[in-house]
Design a protein around this motif. Structure first.
Motif, short mmCIF file in Angstrom:
data_model
loop_
_atom_site.label_atom_id
_atom_site.label_comp_id
_atom_site.label_asym_id
_atom_site.label_seq_id
_atom_site.Cartn_x
_atom_site.Cartn_y
_atom_site.Cartn_z
N THR A 4 -35.82 16.65 12.19
CA THR A 4 -34.56 16.66 11.20
C THR A 4 -33.83 15.45 11.42
OG1 THR A 4 -34.36 19.03 11.40
CG2 THR A 4 -32.79 18.06 10.28
N THR A 5 -33.69 14.49 10.19
CA THR A 5 -32.88 13.44 10.30
C THR A 5 -32.01 13.35 8.99
OG1 THR A 5 -34.62 12.26 8.69
CG2 THR A 5 -35.05 12.08 11.11
N GLU A 6 -31.18 12.47 8.97
CA GLU A 6 -30.08 12.32 7.93
C GLU A 6 -30.79 12.33 6.18
OE1 GLU A 6 -27.72 8.98 8.34
OE2 GLU A 6 -26.77 9.84 10.09
N VAL A 7 -32.15 11.86 6.48
CA VAL A 7 -32.82 11.74 5.21
C VAL A 7 -33.49 13.03 4.73
CG1 VAL A 7 -35.01 10.57 3.95
CG2 VAL A 7 -33.36 9.38 5.54
N GLY A 8 -33.92 14.03 5.74
CA GLY A 8 -34.50 15.11 5.48
C GLY A 8 -35.14 15.75 6.74
N VAL A 9 -36.44 16.66 6.50
CA VAL A 9 -37.11 16.99 7.34
C VAL A 9 -38.59 16.69 7.37
CG1 VAL A 9 -37.79 19.26 8.67
CG2 VAL A 9 -35.55 19.26 7.62
N ARG A 10 -39.27 16.14 8.61
CA ARG A 10 -40.42 15.77 8.49
C ARG A 10 -41.30 16.54 9.54
NH1 ARG A 10 -41.05 9.54 7.78
NH2 ARG A 10 -43.36 10.18 7.68
N LEU A 11 -42.68 16.64 9.41
CA LEU A 11 -43.47 17.52 10.26
C LEU A 11 -44.53 16.48 10.85
CD1 LEU A 11 -43.61 20.54 11.14
CD2 LEU A 11 -45.37 20.73 9.48
N PHE A 12 -44.66 16.44 12.12
CA PHE A 12 -45.53 15.74 12.79
C PHE A 12 -46.70 16.33 13.96
CE2 PHE A 12 -41.88 13.14 11.83
CZ PHE A 12 -42.49 11.79 11.40
N ASP A 13 -47.56 15.79 13.77
CA ASP A 13 -48.81 16.40 14.83
C ASP A 13 -48.20 16.32 16.16
OD1 ASP A 13 -50.96 16.69 16.50
OD2 ASP A 13 -52.08 17.22 14.78
N ALA A 14 -48.03 17.25 17.24
CA ALA A 14 -47.57 17.10 18.37
C ALA A 14 -48.62 16.52 19.34
CB ALA A 14 -47.00 18.33 18.94
N ALA A 15 -49.92 16.46 18.80
CA ALA A 15 -50.92 15.87 19.65
C ALA A 15 -51.09 14.31 19.55
CB ALA A 15 -52.19 16.43 19.64
#
Length: 240
Positions: free
Chosen positions: A90-101
């Protein structure tokens, strides 16, 4: 201008009829909601899922930082997906999803949303349809788009709703919830969004109930008091 008692009684009678019908609706809808098992209304059982495995330290963080650039990070959580673990950043711009691997961005597309919903269904029912919502419906009225709706072929006609941003399973709706929500609408008299207890209609009914009680007391003392207590006067007259 003074309203005669006969006219006030007529108005009181019809307002009382309307309020009485609403009281009947409140009683029926409240009883109906109480009869539904709340675990069924909430969606029933959910399939147990293994916790998200911890990623290797620092394996993907450099790529995530490069993708975020100079955006300040407010919050990070680790979420398990059917394809593996993922960081929800979560950042000021919004929420993003990233592969943890490997740190690559993850998009919640149709196949992934289907897999998320299917993994949560306890009966492994077949999926009938998957569609992105173009606007919020009653089932997810308290959430935000984008949302995927995944419909199952089971005896409860279940529909699961998956966030198009985080992959979170937002809601699990079925026939029990739909009936409960219908009676909830009747109970709180919010026939549009079914969420408010202070909308104009229920406030109007509240004032009508206050008026009905006030005029009822006035009519009681104005038109009924003397006749109802005639027996007391007769008893006193006999004693004297």
């Amino acid at each position: 201008m003074i309203i005669k008692s006969i006219w006030l009684r007529k108005i009181h009678k019809w307002v009382g009829l309307v309020i009485g019908l609403q009281f009947l609706i409140w009683a029926i809808s409240g009883t109906a909601m109480a009869l539904f098992p709340m675990d069924e209304v909430a969606g029933g059982e959910v399939a147990e899922q293994a916790p998200a495995p911890l990623p290797a330290p620092g394996a993907a963080w450099s790529r995530i930082q490069a993708a975020l650039g100079d955006q300040p990070i407010r919050h990070i959580t680790l979420r398990g997906l059917p394809s593996g673990s993922a960081y929800v950043v979560t950042t000021e711009v919004g929420v993003r999803l990233f592969d943890a691997a490997n740190g690559s961005p993850i998009q919640i597309n149709r196949p992934l949303a289907t897999a998320i919903a299917a993994a949560a269904h306890p009966g492994q029912a077949p999926v009938v349809s998957v569609q992105p919502l173009k606007e919020l419906n009653l089932a997810v009225r308290e959430h935000e788009l984008p949302i995927w709706q995944v419909n199952f072929r089971d005896e409860k006609h279940s529909s699961y709703y998956v966030s198009g941003i985080t992959g979170e399973l937002l809601e699990r709706r079925n026939d029990s919830w739909r009936w409960w929500d219908f009676f909830w609408m009747l109970h709180n008299m919010d026939y549009a969004k079914r969420t408010s207890f202070n909308h104009p209609l229920i406030i109007l009914v509240g004032f009508a109930m206050v008026w009905l009680a006030s005029t009822g007391f006035w009519l009681l003392f104005r038109t009924m008091w003397r006749h109802d207590f005639t027996f007391l006067r007769r008893a006193r007259a006999r004693q004297t």
